[in-house]
Design a protein around this motif. Structure first.
Motif, PDB file in Angstrom:
ATOM      1  N   ASP A 176       0.084  -1.964   0.384  1.00 45.63           N
ATOM      2  CA  ASP A 176      -0.332  -0.294   0.088  1.00 45.63           C
ATOM      3  C   ASP A 176       1.075   1.152   0.102  1.00 45.63           C
ATOM      4  N   THR A 177       2.363   1.622  -0.248  1.00 49.24           N
ATOM      5  CA  THR A 177       2.918   2.579   0.277  1.00 49.24           C
ATOM      6  C   THR A 177       3.790   2.075  -1.188  1.00 49.24           C
ATOM      7  N   ALA A 178       4.341   3.625  -1.509  1.00 50.29           N
ATOM      8  CA  ALA A 178       5.121   3.204  -2.641  1.00 50.29           C
ATOM      9  C   ALA A 178       6.431   4.071  -2.990  1.00 50.29           C
ATOM     10  N   PHE A 179       7.506   4.409  -3.058  1.00 51.83           N
ATOM     11  CA  PHE A 179       8.430   5.388  -3.020  1.00 51.83           C
ATOM     12  C   PHE A 179       8.472   6.189  -3.953  1.00 51.83           C
ATOM     13  N   LEU A 180       8.632   7.977  -3.791  1.00 54.89           N
ATOM     14  CA  LEU A 180       8.724   8.142  -5.004  1.00 54.89           C
ATOM     15  C   LEU A 180      10.245   9.449  -4.531  1.00 54.89           C
ATOM     16  N   ASN A 181      10.432   9.051  -5.834  1.00 52.42           N
ATOM     17  CA  ASN A 181      11.897  10.734  -5.862  1.00 52.42           C
ATOM     18  C   ASN A 181      11.608  11.795  -6.682  1.00 52.42           C
ATOM     19  N   LEU A 182      11.477  12.913  -6.844  1.00 45.93           N
ATOM     20  CA  LEU A 182      10.872  14.115  -7.729  1.00 45.93           C
ATOM     21  C   LEU A 182      12.596  14.560  -7.476  1.00 45.93           C
ATOM     22  N   THR A 189       9.018   3.491  -7.092  1.00 48.83           N
ATOM     23  CA  THR A 189       9.553   2.665  -6.559  1.00 48.83           C
ATOM     24  C   THR A 189       8.657   1.670  -6.140  1.00 48.83           C
ATOM     25  N   TRP A 190       8.212   0.542  -6.006  1.00 49.87           N
ATOM     26  CA  TRP A 190       6.992  -0.011  -5.879  1.00 49.87           C
ATOM     27  C   TRP A 190       7.023  -1.911  -5.399  1.00 49.87           C
ATOM     28  N   GLN A 191       7.035  -1.958  -3.885  1.00 46.83           N
ATOM     29  CA  GLN A 191       7.116  -3.801  -4.213  1.00 46.83           C
ATOM     30  C   GLN A 191       5.907  -4.213  -4.014  1.00 46.83           C
ATOM     31  N   SER A 192       5.688  -5.451  -4.400  1.00 47.78           N
ATOM     32  CA  SER A 192       4.769  -6.149  -4.323  1.00 47.78           C
ATOM     33  C   SER A 192       4.830  -7.341  -2.843  1.00 47.78           C
ATOM     34  N   LYS A 193       3.877  -8.071  -1.833  1.00 51.98           N
ATOM     35  CA  LYS A 193       4.094  -8.226  -0.676  1.00 51.98           C
ATOM     36  C   LYS A 193       5.130  -9.743  -0.880  1.00 51.98           C
ATOM     37  N   ASP A 194       5.454 -10.007  -1.971  1.00 49.61           N
ATOM     38  CA  ASP A 194       6.798 -11.358  -2.423  1.00 49.61           C
ATOM     39  C   ASP A 194       7.735 -10.515  -2.644  1.00 49.61           C
ATOM     40  N   HIS A 195       8.044  -9.537  -2.793  1.00 52.37           N
ATOM     41  CA  HIS A 195       9.451  -8.441  -2.410  1.00 52.37           C
ATOM     42  C   HIS A 195       9.780  -8.329  -4.504  1.00 52.37           C
ATOM     43  N   GLU A 196       8.811  -7.955  -5.007  1.00 51.77           N
ATOM     44  CA  GLU A 196       9.217  -8.287  -6.251  1.00 51.77           C
ATOM     45  C   GLU A 196       8.852  -6.787  -6.754  1.00 51.77           C
ATOM     46  N   ILE A 197      10.509  -6.207  -6.902  1.00 49.16           N
ATOM     47  CA  ILE A 197      10.582  -4.548  -7.254  1.00 49.16           C
ATOM     48  C   ILE A 197      10.068  -4.206  -8.697  1.00 49.16           C
ATOM     49  N   PHE A 198       9.014  -2.996  -8.327  1.00 46.52           N
ATOM     50  CA  PHE A 198       8.372  -2.630 -10.129  1.00 46.52           C
ATOM     51  C   PHE A 198       8.837  -1.345  -9.642  1.00 46.52           C
ATOM     52  N   ALA A 199       9.322  -0.699 -11.298  1.00 40.58           N
ATOM     53  CA  ALA A 199       9.592   0.906 -10.319  1.00 40.58           C
ATOM     54  C   ALA A 199      10.000   1.629 -12.271  1.00 40.58           C
ATOM     55  N   LEU A 200       9.900   2.745 -12.198  1.00 40.08           N
ATOM     56  CA  LEU A 200       9.637   3.466 -12.916  1.00 40.08           C
ATOM     57  C   LEU A 200       9.858   5.055 -13.500  1.00 40.08           C
ATOM     58  N   ASP A 201      10.417   5.926 -14.537  1.00 42.05           N
ATOM     59  CA  ASP A 201      10.167   6.962 -14.129  1.00 42.05           C
ATOM     60  C   ASP A 201       9.282   7.330 -14.877  1.00 42.05           C
ATOM     61  N   THR A 202       8.473   8.569 -13.851  1.00 44.25           N
ATOM     62  CA  THR A 202       7.265   9.008 -13.507  1.00 44.25           C
ATOM     63  C   THR A 202       7.123   9.893 -14.860  1.00 44.25           C
ATOM     64  N   GLY A 203       7.852  10.843 -15.314  1.00 41.67           N
ATOM     65  CA  GLY A 203       7.483  11.767 -15.801  1.00 41.67           C
ATOM     66  C   GLY A 203       9.010  12.767 -15.524  1.00 41.67           C
ATOM     67  N   PRO A 204       8.498  13.858 -15.923  1.00 39.49           N
ATOM     68  CA  PRO A 204       9.325  15.480 -15.283  1.00 39.49           C
ATOM     69  C   PRO A 204       8.767  15.615 -13.937  1.00 39.49           C
ATOM     70  N   ALA A 205       9.926  15.981 -13.144  1.00 39.04           N
ATOM     71  CA  ALA A 205       9.399  16.619 -12.023  1.00 39.04           C
ATOM     72  C   ALA A 205      10.311  17.731 -11.895  1.00 39.04           C
ATOM     73  N   ASN A 206      11.329  18.116 -11.411  1.00 35.10           N
ATOM     74  CA  ASN A 206      11.709  19.435 -11.406  1.00 35.10           C
ATOM     75  C   ASN A 206      12.090  20.465 -12.217  1.00 35.10           C
ATOM     76  N   ALA A 207      13.194  19.493 -13.313  1.00 34.26           N
ATOM     77  CA  ALA A 207      13.738  19.982 -14.738  1.00 34.26           C
ATOM     78  C   ALA A 207      12.850  20.639 -15.285  1.00 34.26           C
ATOM     79  N   PRO A 208      11.461  20.693 -15.797  1.00 29.89           N
ATOM     80  CA  PRO A 208      11.180  22.006 -16.606  1.00 29.89           C
ATOM     81  C   PRO A 208      10.835  23.326 -15.907  1.00 29.89           C
ATOM     82  N   ILE A 209       9.937  22.858 -14.600  1.00 27.37           N
ATOM     83  CA  ILE A 209       9.628  23.908 -13.746  1.00 27.37           C
ATOM     84  C   ILE A 209      11.031  24.897 -13.253  1.00 27.37           C
ATOM     85  N   ASN A 210      12.353  24.669 -13.189  1.00 30.90           N
ATOM     86  CA  ASN A 210      13.189  25.074 -13.132  1.00 30.90           C
ATOM     87  C   ASN A 210      14.180  26.109 -14.312  1.00 30.90           C
ATOM     88  N   ASP A 211      14.144  25.217 -15.307  1.00 35.86           N
ATOM     89  CA  ASP A 211      14.104  25.739 -16.454  1.00 35.86           C
ATOM     90  C   ASP A 211      13.084  27.010 -16.682  1.00 35.86           C
TER      91      ASP A 211
END
Length: 379
Positions: A176-182, A189-211
């Motif tokens: 029920d908990t995932a980890f997000l880095n911005l 990052t998310w992991q299942s009950k048996d600790h299989e890890i799923f991950a992906l880049d979500t999209g832009p975070a700070n870069a276009p805002i900063n630019d």
């Protein structure tokens, strides 16, 4: 309690280009996190920052075509020297015994990243001379973490999920908990009950805002999200931005820092453009959450974006999740990426995998990175 695990130093300079070298010390065996050591932000010189910006401009023109730009070699020397000096300063000021350090995880500076497609293998380039650093420090240095994954057909990113998973395990977090880095880009990052890890880049975070903020000469970033908070989101524009093919792709998937540019909102006012780009970064998170095998109801957030209340609120509202910062668990949200590369260095030295089928798309778990052993000192 048994033998204490070894100390590793991790280094990170992200694609957000905040001008800082992040350095963290972690006691680990690459499986478990035993202790968080000192952490520091050490700024690059102004000349190195300018050189980095010129190098990124050259990289975008290069596009992995033909010979590398000459500026790459110059920048590699500059950032390797700067980061080596930063480590020496860090060791001296933190009072750490250099003999207690088993290795350094040197991410280097990403100047260009291209995700693989059906017709083409991916490509990635991080500048950083691990052998030179190892020779100067007298400590083994692990570097070039992404190339092996790319060669094996993976995305080469994100690489932090195995560390995020170790943090989640440390607090006994469930699915029920995932980890997000911005950072410049967001990654989830998310992991299942048996600790299989799923991950992906979500999209832009700070870069276009900063630019966007830099484009108006209003500083390096939207501090505290105040500029975005004073503007209005163009929801019609946002809807069109979210039709980008990236959001229809299944995970795993990755991005370059410049895949989504601030020019998406060209012509808008400073405030409305900032508001719309901030909403776009947040809506990207919501799209990513919906690609996970199970929808979490809580996100633990690290990276510079957690300091932007407008972005955090947009994520919570648009994703309909509760959000907490890394600090809520006694972690240091600015240190986590540097800690990650200390962790990955430990894993490489222990011959443990750093990327996985559901994090980068490689066919099997893969150990990446190169080990540079010092010609003098520790080997």
């Amino acid at each position: 309690m048994g033998t204490k695990k070894k100390w590793y130093i991790g280094l990170m300079t992200g694609t957000v280009l905040d001008g800082n070298i992040d350095i963290a010390l972690l006691r680990t065996d690459g499986k478990y996190i035993e202790e968080f050591g000192p952490y520091a932000l050490i700024p690059y010189s102004r000349s190195t920052r300018v050189l980095l910006e010129k190098t990124l401009d050259a990289a975008r023109l290069w596009k992995f075509d033909k010979e590398e730009p000459d500026i790459f070699a110059q920048t590699e020397v500059a950032i390797t020297g700067s980061q080596t000096e930063a480590i020496q300063e860090f060791i001296e000021t933190s009072g750490v015994n250099i003999d207690s350090i088993a290795g350094v995880g040197f991410h280097g500076q990403t100047v260009l990243h291209r995700a693989p497609s059906k017709s083409m293998i991916g490509a990635t380039r991080q500048l950083g001379d691990g052998q030179s650093m190892a020779d100067q420090l007298g400590i083994p240095v692990v570097y070039d973490f992404r190339t092996e994954d790319i060669k094996a057909g993976g995305q080469g990113a994100p690489l932090c999920p195995i560390y995020h998973a170790a943090l989640l395990k440390k607090i006994d977090a469930g699915p029920d908990t995932a980890f997000l880095n911005l950072g410049g880009v967001g990654n989830l990052t998310w992991q299942s009950k048996d600790h299989e890890i799923f991950a992906l880049d979500t999209g832009p975070a700070n870069a276009p805002i900063n630019d966007w903020i830099k484009h108006f000469n209003k500083g390096e970033m939207d501090k505290d999200g105040k500029i975005a908070a004073s503007g209005s989101v163009d929801e019609n524009k946002l809807k069109k931005m979210l039709q980008d093919p990236y959001f229809k792709k299944s995970a795993p998937k990755s991005l370059d820092r410049f895949d989504f540019a601030y020019t998406m909102v060209q012509g808008m006012s400073l405030e409305n453009g900032a508001a719309t780009l901030t909403a776009f970064s947040a809506a990207s998170v919501e799209k990513a959450i919906n690609l996970l095998p199970q929808r979490p109801n809580k996100l633990i957030i690290s990276g510079g974006g957690r300091k932007n209340p407008t972005l955090m609120n947009e994520i919570s509202v648009r994703s309909e999740v509760s959000i907490e910062t890394a600090e809520s668990y006694g972690w240091r949200g600015d240190a986590i990426e540097a800690e990650c590369f200390a962790f990955l260095a430990a894993r490489k030295i222990a011959n443990l995998p750093i990327s996985f089928p559901k994090t980068t798309g490689v066919k099997r778990p893969l150990t990446g990175g190169k080990i540079a052993k010092a010609k003098t000192g520790k080997t």
